[in-house]
Write a protein that holds these residues in place. Structure first.
Motif, PDB file in Angstrom:
ATOM      1  N   ASN A 127      -3.142 -10.896  -4.665  1.00  0.00           N
ATOM      2  CA  ASN A 127      -3.024  -9.623  -3.954  1.00  0.00           C
ATOM      3  C   ASN A 127      -1.562  -9.323  -3.616  1.00  0.00           C
ATOM      4  O   ASN A 127      -1.108  -8.180  -3.769  1.00  0.00           O
ATOM      5  CB  ASN A 127      -3.847  -9.667  -2.669  1.00  0.00           C
ATOM      6  N   GLY A 128      -0.826 -10.328  -3.160  1.00  0.00           N
ATOM      7  CA  GLY A 128       0.585 -10.120  -2.826  1.00  0.00           C
ATOM      8  C   GLY A 128       1.400  -9.724  -4.031  1.00  0.00           C
ATOM      9  O   GLY A 128       2.280  -8.852  -3.944  1.00  0.00           O
ATOM     10  N   PHE A 129       1.104 -10.338  -5.187  1.00  0.00           N
ATOM     11  CA  PHE A 129       1.824  -9.990  -6.414  1.00  0.00           C
ATOM     12  C   PHE A 129       1.530  -8.555  -6.822  1.00  0.00           C
ATOM     13  O   PHE A 129       2.436  -7.796  -7.189  1.00  0.00           O
ATOM     14  CB  PHE A 129       1.444 -10.938  -7.547  1.00  0.00           C
ATOM     15  N   SER A 130       0.251  -8.164  -6.772  1.00  0.00           N
ATOM     16  CA  SER A 130      -0.121  -6.800  -7.170  1.00  0.00           C
ATOM     17  C   SER A 130       0.501  -5.769  -6.241  1.00  0.00           C
ATOM     18  O   SER A 130       0.990  -4.722  -6.689  1.00  0.00           O
ATOM     19  CB  SER A 130      -1.648  -6.656  -7.180  1.00  0.00           C
ATOM     20  N   LEU A 131       0.498  -6.046  -4.941  1.00  0.00           N
ATOM     21  CA  LEU A 131       1.085  -5.116  -3.979  1.00  0.00           C
ATOM     22  C   LEU A 131       2.595  -5.018  -4.161  1.00  0.00           C
ATOM     23  O   LEU A 131       3.169  -3.923  -4.149  1.00  0.00           O
ATOM     24  CB  LEU A 131       0.755  -5.566  -2.556  1.00  0.00           C
ATOM     25  N   GLY A 132       3.262  -6.158  -4.322  1.00  0.00           N
ATOM     26  CA  GLY A 132       4.704  -6.147  -4.538  1.00  0.00           C
ATOM     27  C   GLY A 132       5.089  -5.411  -5.805  1.00  0.00           C
ATOM     28  O   GLY A 132       6.089  -4.687  -5.840  1.00  0.00           O
TER      29      GLY A 132
END
Length: 292
Positions: A127-132
């Motif tokens: 999720n953090g990768f997709s949001l970033g």
């Protein structure tokens, strides 16, 4: 000129739509492969949608999917952003939220593991990768972005403080309703997601750059043209080895702009000495430029 601008517009549009699709797919994997099977509750509107969906299931009445609740919760945020932020922001927000809602409903829930710690960590990483990635390309992922930005404008508090306050309430609610261990696992997921987002989205990270050059009349105009940043000039320096006259330039840019600076220096003065200091703190106003 008009044709070139039109081509650039469509290139940017296609790029952002593609990134929105990638974000939606990865986001649905984090939710359906890890967070849902591990009973991990995300922050923001996703967490609220999870809580409401669980309550509907337990009520024995009718069920409502997370994707539908998530989209419905975003509608007021679209309206708020339309009046408080700008229409371009709303346009790409609607696209990313629509893609995400469709992906959540289409990607099946696959319980790869029931270990809540593993689910929290791996879901948070994805999720953090997709949001970033979405933020890096200037795409709003919906949720409480509009509300948080509006609250910042009215209260003066930082985005981080407002976001932590809202997510804290969501986690406490989930812990009270469904069990405190899952609240702690959810907190771990939010923490991991935030850290990974910071690693991917570096636009807001600031660095101080010191350039020592013998060609200031060429370097300064090009840096100002490309970076649009203020530059402090220290003239009449000299090298201790050969005593040649040097000019020292100091500026603060974002990490995201480092590639632009490196390109300018390579073209204008490849022999210049460039020093970069990271993890600096700015006490005065620093404008976040939209260079996406």
């Amino acid at each position: 000129m008009f044709k070139a601008k039109q081509e650039k517009f469509w290139q940017d549009f296609v790029t952002k739509v593609t990134i929105a699709l990638i974000y939606a797919f990865l986001y649905s994997i984090a939710l359906n492969f890890f967070w849902q099977p591990g009973h991990i509750y995300a922050g923001g509107l996703t967490g609220i949608a999870q809580i409401l969906s669980t309550l509907f299931d337990r009520s024995g009445g009718f069920t409502l999917s997370i994707s539908v609740i998530y989209y419905l919760l975003n509608v007021p945020m679209f309206i708020l952003a339309w009046f408080k932020i700008n229409k371009k922001f709303v346009f790409f927000t609607v696209i990313s939220v629509t893609f995400a809602s469709i992906a959540i409903s289409m990607v099946p829930t696959v319980p790869l593991t029931n270990d809540p710690i593993i689910c929290a960590i791996f879901g948070g990483v994805i999720n953090g990768f997709s949001l970033g990635l979405a933020l890096k390309y200037g795409i709003s992922t919906g949720g409480m972005d509009a509300l948080i930005i509006t609250l910042r404008q009215h209260t003066g508090r930082s985005i981080g403080a407002i976001s932590m306050g809202i997510n804290g309430l969501i986690i406490l609610t989930a812990g009270y309703l469904f069990g405190w261990p899952y609240a702690f696992y959810s907190l771990l997921a939010i923490f991991v997601s935030g850290k990974v987002t910071d690693l991917v989205y570096v636009k807001h990270q600031k660095v101080q750059v010191m350039v020592i050059t013998q060609q200031p009349n060429h370097v300064i105009p090009e840096l100002q043209k490309v970076l649009k940043r203020g530059i402090t000039v220290i003239p009449q320096g000299y090298g201790a080895y050969d005593y040649h006259a040097q000019t020292i330039l100091i500026t603060v840019i974002t990490f995201y702009e480092m590639e632009l600076l490196a390109k300018v220096m390579k073209e204008v003065d490849p022999k210049a000495f460039v020093s970069v200091s990271q993890d600096i703190k700015i006490l005065s106003h620093f404008e976040e430029l939209d260079i996406v």
